[in-house]
Design an enzyme around this catalytic site. Sequence first.
Site, short mmCIF file in Angstrom:
data_model
loop_
_atom_site.label_atom_id
_atom_site.label_comp_id
_atom_site.label_asym_id
_atom_site.label_seq_id
_atom_site.Cartn_x
_atom_site.Cartn_y
_atom_site.Cartn_z
N HIS A 46 0.84 -1.21 0.00
CA HIS A 46 0.00 0.00 0.00
C HIS A 46 0.87 1.26 0.00
CE1 HIS A 46 -2.84 -2.96 1.99
NE2 HIS A 46 -3.60 -2.47 1.02
N ASP A 161 -3.62 -8.05 -7.21
CA ASP A 161 -5.01 -8.42 -7.49
C ASP A 161 -5.27 -8.11 -8.97
OD1 ASP A 161 -5.94 -9.18 -4.77
OD2 ASP A 161 -5.37 -7.12 -4.34
N SER A 196 0.43 -9.19 1.32
CA SER A 196 -1.02 -9.21 1.40
C SER A 196 -1.41 -9.03 2.86
CB SER A 196 -1.56 -10.55 0.89
OG SER A 196 -2.88 -10.76 1.35
#
Length: 298
Positions: A46, A161, A196
Amino acid sequence: MTGAQAAPEPRVHRTPAEIGDAVRALRADGRRIAFVPTMGALHAGHSELMRQARSAGDDVAIVVSIFVNPLQFGPNEDLARYPRPLEADLAACRDEGVALVFLPGVADMYPEGADTTVGPGALGGQLEGAVRPGHFAGVLTVVAKLFHIVAPDVAYFGEKDYQQLVLITRMVRDLNFPLRVVPVPTVREADGLALSSRNVYLSPDDRARAATLHRALRAGADAAAGGPAAVLAAAGRVLAEQDALEMDYLELRDAELGTDPEPGPARLLVAARLGATHLIDNIGLDLAPTGNDRATIG
Ligand code: PAF
């Protein structure tokens, strides 16, 4: 004054109306809006999305949303236990220079009676969509709502993803959202495991086994010169060595996730369970022509 100045805390807004006002104020100040939608439990992947957002220019203000979206979880999935380390998440946003955090509650996003969803089309029922029915309708619905609420110029999504990235890019095109989707390469641990938020669920043994997914993808990519069958065989051999993996799929698709990959850019995707943890990963590769199409040298 000596030493580095502490980064300012991001301003946190909890309702669509408040974040909408805050975004409009930034725009009135001449800022462009770069958006990073998340479900929190932020990790280095992120932070990389936020860094990419920051590198879009000095006039960019970064907006991060943190919302564990119930609509994208199946009835037997991990919604209740999904990690929610809010303080650490806000600190990660501060460290990356985020201006605004949108932190809605479920009732802010789905008020009583909300019943309209965004359909992901045929691809939404394949790969992850076959393993997790309804997942991508949930993802596209919340992302469409967030795009309307935040109204960004550009939005950042990780390639980890990959199917989500393809479906969101398609939704932006098909529904004429006035923004650009920027893909960001997967961030990995030293042994290749894709970062993740769900990796925290893995037992130490399963954590060690989890790197098999990336090793298999690498083996597949290394066999790309042999064509599709060679790619799938090479990756399958590595996966088969790890008994603890319960396979969901190993598929080779074209870069848009069409089912008949032509020679050229393609994507190898894998999903498997280790214990109760569902892991996914993928890799890009350049597929050689197969059989008689293959040029011979000498
Ligand atoms: O990738 C995620 O974290 C989520 O699927 C997203 C895009 C934030 C939608 O809830």
